[in-house]
Design a protein around this motif. Structure first.
Motif: not given
Length: 174
Positions: A88-89, A109-120, A122-127, A166-172
């Motif tokens: 959860e973001f 954007r930098l946090t998502l980059e860290h989540a997807f590229d460094d931590l591997n 695949r899904r980040i959600s928020l409210t 809301m959510a975003i996938l690494a593929t998004d």
């Protein structure tokens, strides 16, 4: 993690007075999903100690200006589920002079980059509060998608208000 405007780093004990001041700002907390509560320095110190013991499932980052190294906000990846690769973001730009300068977008954007590229992950959600149109516009701009409506899910300012998941996938992310 950085760009020309900001960089992210893990929060430190020395950041607690700044974070606590933001927590004491009722108008600022009014924009967020959580309830306003007074938080003392000792409580913050224990909160930080708890974080240090739970780093395997949580990432708490300070948003710092590249030019001055001043902490102007925080971003968090919480409740990391390593099996399902999700978290959860949340974000808070607490320094009002930093508002409207693209810092929230850059930090997201930098946090998502860290989540997807460094931590591997695949899904980040928020409210987000349905009334927080600036935040919703930011989340949509970086690729988050609305996943419904939680009617009257949070008590804020003496009334129940709607929350948007809301959510975003690494593929998004392109």
């Amino acid at each position: 993690m950085s760009n020309d405007m900001i960089f992210l780093r893990e929060i430190e004990r020395g950041d607690l007075p700044t974070i606590n001041a933001w927590r004491a700002d009722k108008a600022l907390v009014g924009l967020l999903g959580g309830a306003f509560r007074y938080v003392g320095a000792e409580v913050d110190s224990k909160w930080f100690d708890t974080y240090l013991c739970s780093r395997a499932g949580n990432v708490r980052l300070a948003v710092c200006l590249a030019s001055t190294k001043e902490v102007v906000g925080v971003t968090y990846l919480l409740g990391i589920d390593w099996v399902n690769r999700c978290a959860e973001f949340s974000i808070q730009i607490g320094s009002q002079p930093a508002w409207g300068r693209g810092i929230g977008e850059a930090a997201t954007r930098l946090t998502l980059e860290h989540a997807f590229d460094d931590l591997n992950l695949r899904r980040i959600s928020l409210t987000v509060l349905a009334s927080n149109t600036r935040a919703i516009a930011l989340y949509e701009k970086v690729g988050f998608r609305t996943e419904g409506l939680l009617r009257e899910a949070v008590f804020k300012g003496g009334k129940y208000v709607d929350v948007i998941p809301m959510a975003i996938l690494a593929t998004d992310v392109s």
